[in-house]
Design an enzyme around this catalytic site. Structure first.
Site, PDB file in Angstrom:
ATOM      1  N   THR A 160      -3.107  12.861  38.611  1.00 43.58           N
ATOM      2  CA  THR A 160      -2.110  13.887  38.266  1.00 43.58           C
ATOM      3  C   THR A 160      -2.759  15.242  38.042  1.00 43.58           C
ATOM      4  OG1 THR A 160      -0.693  12.215  37.239  1.00 43.58           O
ATOM      5  CG2 THR A 160      -0.309  14.501  36.621  1.00 43.58           C
TER       6      THR A 160
ATOM      7  N   LYS B  17     -10.715  14.281  26.835  1.00 41.09           N
ATOM      8  CA  LYS B  17     -10.778  14.316  25.370  1.00 41.09           C
ATOM      9  C   LYS B  17     -11.371  13.038  24.790  1.00 41.09           C
ATOM     10  CE  LYS B  17      -5.937  12.912  25.153  1.00 41.09           C
ATOM     11  NZ  LYS B  17      -5.728  13.008  26.610  1.00 41.09           N
TER      12      LYS B  17
ATOM     13  N   LYS C 138      -8.314  14.995  19.625  1.00 39.95           N
ATOM     14  CA  LYS C 138      -8.171  16.441  19.745  1.00 39.95           C
ATOM     15  C   LYS C 138      -8.563  17.148  18.449  1.00 39.95           C
ATOM     16  CE  LYS C 138      -4.511  15.792  23.158  1.00 39.95           C
ATOM     17  NZ  LYS C 138      -3.068  15.846  23.449  1.00 39.95           N
TER      18      LYS C 138
END
Length: 426
Positions: free
Chosen positions: A13, A105, A205
């Site tokens: 994606t 991440k 995050k």
């Protein structure tokens, strides 16, 4: 015109979004930076798989060595995810003088400092704008826009899936399971949503944002983490009656050299900017000593949104390609040893900000007003306290103005606590 050769690890994606952005903006990119960006290799798991973009002009490979051993590759963009063996590939790329851009991440939450040190040792760039909030340029904002500030706190809605679910529960009185089912049907939630709904994705995050904001490396396991799966429509209704919304908030605070980091459902006052962030959108609220309060808002995921952040890193690297690209972010350099000593010194008396909490307790068969009297006696030092019946067996408490969590004091007085959420913006 100089040509920079790019290798892409992954064509899912995000990778497809990066290719599309480069293709559609190639002429503008050349005019802006005076260089041509050439995608030389794309690493895929299967060359025969159907793709959402035209790939006939690109060299697809299933062998990462085609990229790592190619001395003509200037920049490696990693958007395939995973930690092993991806981290070894990125180490090899940095060690061989290739600049690295990643949106990973999961990997950065564990290996960020190690990769940063390797990039610095080899004079190359490690860029990761897309790793925190997708299309929201929070990394550049902290590193460059807020580089004259010492940041004391950030908090944000860092996961679109959990925010979508809580929005549906708030706006439509949907149950947690019904809201999750809708998120999965719309593609906002994975078949296994654990990382999103239990706060793990947001915690990763928080680790990265803490490094950016405070120049402190914290471990993922040091982030206090609680997801939204135990949030009920009763909690949301009571929060609403008290003037709040419940959001999954990732937070980091810095005081005298120590970082406190958490991800947990939080009551946000309806007048606070974060309370207006709904559905799959993300936002990050940052407090600096010079600028005060700032907020950054946008889409935290998606092909083009995340691709935009990756492309931004790519243009920044390409624009300054001939210079030594690995320098510590400017706000890190402001924190010299002398400055840190002043910041972390115990000489200055600083009043600790008060904290507030939403607590669900078993009501012991008492009415709300009786329970309120008992709790006031247990917590004499507070600003305000409100108690409301939640259901037949539990009551909710909003207590404002404490120095620390009241859980131990309440338990010592015999109260059985079911859940505790922090409160912000009161």
């Amino acid at each position: 015109m100089k040509q920079l050769n790019i290798a892409l690890l992954g064509l899912g994606t995000v990778g497809s979004g990066v290719v599309k952005i480069i293709e559609e903006n190639q002429q503008q990119i050349q005019d802006t930076i005076g260089k041509k960006l050439h995608i030389k290799h794309i690493l895929v798991r299967s060359k025969s798989k159907k793709r959402p973009i035209n790939i006939t002009q690109y060299h697809l490979t299933e062998n990462v060595e085609d990229i790592l051993n190619d001395e003509e590759v200037d920049i490696v963009i990693e958007v395939m995810g995973g930690i092993t063996p991806t981290v070894d590939w990125l180490k090899q790329a940095l060690s061989s003088g290739k600049h690295v851009i990643t949106a990973n991440k999961d990997l950065l939450a564990v290996h960020l400092r190690e990769l940063e040190d390797l990039a610095e040792a080899n004079g190359v760039a490690l860029k990761f704008e897309a790793s925190v909030a997708g299309g929201i340029p929070i990394v550049n904002a902290i590193n460059n826009g807020l580089n004259a500030n010492n940041i004391s706190k950030f908090m944000g809605i860092l996961n679109g899936t959990s925010n979508f679910i809580l929005s549906k529960m708030t706006q439509e009185n949907a149950s947690y399971q019904d809201a999750l089912d809708e998120a999965q049907a719309l593609g906002f939630a994975e078949a296994d949503p654990t990382d999103d709904v239990e706060g793990i994705d947001a915690a990763r995050k928080v680790v990265i944002t803490s490094y950016l904001s405070f120049n402190q490396v914290i471990r993922l396991e040091d982030v206090k983490c609680q997801g939204i799966s135990q949030v009920t429509t009763d909690d949301i209704a009571l929060a609403d009656a008290l003037g709040y919304k419940i959001k999954l908030i990732g937070k980091g605070t810095y005081d005298k050299g120590r970082v406190q980091a958490s991800v947990e459902p939080t009551l946000i006052h309806k007048e606070h900017q974060l309370a207006s962030v709904e559905n799959e959108f993300n936002a990050i609220y940052v407090i600096g000593d010079a600028v005060g309060e700032t907020m950054f808002y946008g889409k935290g995921a998606g092909s083009l949104a995340t691709g935009s952040a990756v492309a931004s890193d790519l243009l920044n690297v390409a624009l300054q390609f001939e210079s030594n690209l690995h320098t510590l972010p400017p706000h890190f350099e402001l924190k010299t040893d002398e400055t840190k000593e002043m910041m972390e010194s115990g000489d200055e008396t600083k009043l600790k900000s008060k904290e507030s909490f939403y607590i669900v307790v078993h009501n012991q068969g008492k009415e709300a007003f009786q329970l309120e009297d008992d709790i006031k006696a247990a917590l004499p030092l507070h600003k305000t306290l409100k108690v409301k019946d939640r259901d037949d067996s539990t009551a909710s408490i909003l207590v404002v103005g404490l120095d620390e969590s009241p859980v131990k004091e309440l338990e010592a007085k015999g109260f059985e606590i079911e859940k505790v959420y922090p409160v912000e913006g009161n």
